[in-house]
Write a protein that holds these residues in place. Sequence first.
Motif: not given
Length: 307
Positions: A4-7, A22-24, A143-146
């Motif tokens: 995952i890039s650009d968190i 979140g999805k990733e 992570m919560a959004v995911g």
Amino acid sequence: MYLISDIEKPEEPSQKEWQRVGKEIYKAFSDIGFVYLTNHGIPRWKTGFRQVDEINQLSGKFFELERSKKMKYQRVKHISQGYTAPNQERLSDNKRAMEIRESYDIQTVDAMMPDEEVAQLRPRVKVLVEDCCRLTTRFLTAMAVGLEMDPSYFVDCHQELCTFNNATAMRLLYYPPVSSDTPPASTRTAPHTDYGTITFLFQDDIGGLEVRDRDNAWVSASPLPDTILVNVGDILQFWTADKFPATEHRVLIPEEELKRKVVRRSLVFFIHPDDPTVIKPLDGSTTYSPITARQHVNNRFDETFQL
Ligand SMILES: O=C(O)CCC(=O)C(=O)O
Ligand SMILES: [Fe+2]
């Protein structure tokens, strides 16, 4: 392996950006339970040095001291602060095999550290820990959004990072050269899962970390320059009722004589909920009985530390 890039960017992420990350995270964590972060916002260079290398170099000065000096800083079982000698923390129950690893845990940068021996270690670790805490908040929100939950749910359970009310800790790891008379089946780090919510791992370029995939095969998690490897710990597995598995991982002793002589270093940031947080499956299922975050980590420390 997933990447995952650009968190973390200087500007506040848009709703779309939170969803993407979140999805990733969801995809990687519901599969192998490990993900690499690139362009993660922890600057490579600080104070004119490459941050992680500099801390490894400073910790090396401590680990290369004679045993009696290091033992002055010995850690106690339930507090993640201080030195652990080779084979004192045993992740495997094979009594004959050794675990050839030394560590220095830092639950808070305001407590015991070897200032007399390595004065620069405390201020340098402080900067990295602050960066890791910031990234923790970002990661837990995404992570919560995911998981389609309230975005602040996990952050609210991790309010006291890096205090003695929360088991989160920075671990400086040092794998010394391995001699040829080491008993068979010895390891650098025996197969285990991490105990907390998630873990950030900064590897050096020596390699050796392996992760167990869904088919039970060991796959290599090679070091990628300037990435952070993030993995699921036990507590996140309990919370998600196995949707995110706490994946087993290990570091073996290299086969080749030449490689065994090389020191390996890692920095690990173990992220835990605040001590009193009661952990139970968030879907209301009964897959796991409720336990406080502190009770869980203390149980694991009781099983593994020979102190
Ligand atoms: O040194 C490594 O690469 C892994 C260490 C690890 O898994 C741990 O300390 O929990
Ligand atoms: Fe681990």
